[in-house]
Design a protein around this motif. Sequence first.
Motif, PDB file in Angstrom:
ATOM      1  N   SER A  69      26.496 -18.690   7.415  1.00 46.27           N
ATOM      2  CA  SER A  69      25.378 -20.090   7.296  1.00 46.27           C
ATOM      3  C   SER A  69      24.402 -20.774   5.535  1.00 46.27           C
ATOM      4  CB  SER A  69      23.557 -19.502   8.088  1.00 46.27           C
ATOM      5  OG  SER A  69      24.109 -20.035   9.514  1.00 46.27           O
ATOM      6  N   ARG A 122      16.203 -30.746   4.098  1.00 42.24           N
ATOM      7  CA  ARG A 122      15.965 -29.786   5.409  1.00 42.24           C
ATOM      8  C   ARG A 122      17.449 -29.348   5.794  1.00 42.24           C
ATOM      9  NH1 ARG A 122      13.518 -34.496  10.246  1.00 42.24           N
ATOM     10  NH2 ARG A 122      12.024 -34.210   8.132  1.00 42.24           N
ATOM     11  N   ILE A 150      17.058 -26.322   4.147  1.00 38.27           N
ATOM     12  CA  ILE A 150      16.030 -25.172   4.144  1.00 38.27           C
ATOM     13  C   ILE A 150      16.558 -24.649   6.063  1.00 38.27           C
ATOM     14  CG2 ILE A 150      13.685 -25.124   5.775  1.00 38.27           C
ATOM     15  CD1 ILE A 150      12.776 -26.689   3.354  1.00 38.27           C
ATOM     16  N   ASN A 151      17.319 -25.329   7.009  1.00 36.22           N
ATOM     17  CA  ASN A 151      17.679 -25.149   8.161  1.00 36.22           C
ATOM     18  C   ASN A 151      18.760 -23.882   7.896  1.00 36.22           C
ATOM     19  OD1 ASN A 151      19.989 -25.383  10.393  1.00 36.22           O
ATOM     20  ND2 ASN A 151      18.321 -25.993  11.137  1.00 36.22           N
ATOM     21  N   ARG A 152      20.055 -24.340   7.120  1.00 34.99           N
ATOM     22  CA  ARG A 152      20.730 -23.133   7.019  1.00 34.99           C
ATOM     23  C   ARG A 152      20.325 -22.560   6.631  1.00 34.99           C
ATOM     24  NH1 ARG A 152      24.118 -23.078  10.248  1.00 34.99           N
ATOM     25  NH2 ARG A 152      22.551 -23.718  11.652  1.00 34.99           N
ATOM     26  N   TYR A 186      17.125 -20.722   6.656  1.00 37.15           N
ATOM     27  CA  TYR A 186      16.581 -20.253   8.032  1.00 37.15           C
ATOM     28  C   TYR A 186      17.216 -19.211   8.738  1.00 37.15           C
ATOM     29  CZ  TYR A 186      14.182 -19.434  12.445  1.00 37.15           C
ATOM     30  OH  TYR A 186      13.578 -19.273  13.468  1.00 37.15           O
ATOM     31  N   TYR A 187      18.486 -19.989   9.016  1.00 37.94           N
ATOM     32  CA  TYR A 187      19.822 -19.795  10.010  1.00 37.94           C
ATOM     33  C   TYR A 187      19.961 -18.355   9.202  1.00 37.94           C
ATOM     34  CZ  TYR A 187      18.811 -22.124  14.595  1.00 37.94           C
ATOM     35  OH  TYR A 187      18.243 -22.748  15.531  1.00 37.94           O
ATOM     36  N   MET A 227      19.019 -16.347   7.481  1.00 38.77           N
ATOM     37  CA  MET A 227      17.185 -15.231   7.434  1.00 38.77           C
ATOM     38  C   MET A 227      17.314 -14.474   9.416  1.00 38.77           C
ATOM     39  SD  MET A 227      15.207 -16.310   4.953  1.00 38.77           S
ATOM     40  CE  MET A 227      14.612 -17.772   5.532  1.00 38.77           C
ATOM     41  N   PHE A 228      17.954 -15.762   9.983  1.00 38.36           N
ATOM     42  CA  PHE A 228      17.096 -15.419  11.210  1.00 38.36           C
ATOM     43  C   PHE A 228      19.075 -14.245  11.850  1.00 38.36           C
ATOM     44  CE2 PHE A 228      18.560 -16.649  16.074  1.00 38.36           C
ATOM     45  CZ  PHE A 228      17.650 -16.005  16.718  1.00 38.36           C
ATOM     46  N   HIS A 247      14.242 -17.147  19.194  1.00 38.16           N
ATOM     47  CA  HIS A 247      13.479 -17.105  17.329  1.00 38.16           C
ATOM     48  C   HIS A 247      11.948 -16.634  17.983  1.00 38.16           C
ATOM     49  CE1 HIS A 247      16.474 -20.251  15.818  1.00 38.16           C
ATOM     50  NE2 HIS A 247      16.456 -20.149  17.177  1.00 38.16           N
TER      51      HIS A 247
END
Length: 74
Positions: A21, A36, A39-41, A43-44, A46-47, A64
């Motif tokens: 990611s 966007r 940021i999405n990638r 975020y994932y 980190m998730f 989540h």
Amino acid sequence: MNTAGKKKDLALYRLQQAGESLDEAKYLFDGHKSPRSVINRAYYAMFYSVLALLVFEPYSSSKHSILKILDTFD
């Protein structure tokens, strides 16, 4: 394989997902793609990293909402 080995394998798999990611986020960023999407990638990344850590804790979820437990850590 014992439980500890399974947990380690799952954590390593989650870290692999995090790395992929993050690579995707870098690729999108370098290609001047949608913020966007970058940021999405990110975020994932980190998730999945957090999920890798939580494999060794007494919490269980792939959702989540599990991130809310981070408020409990000092």
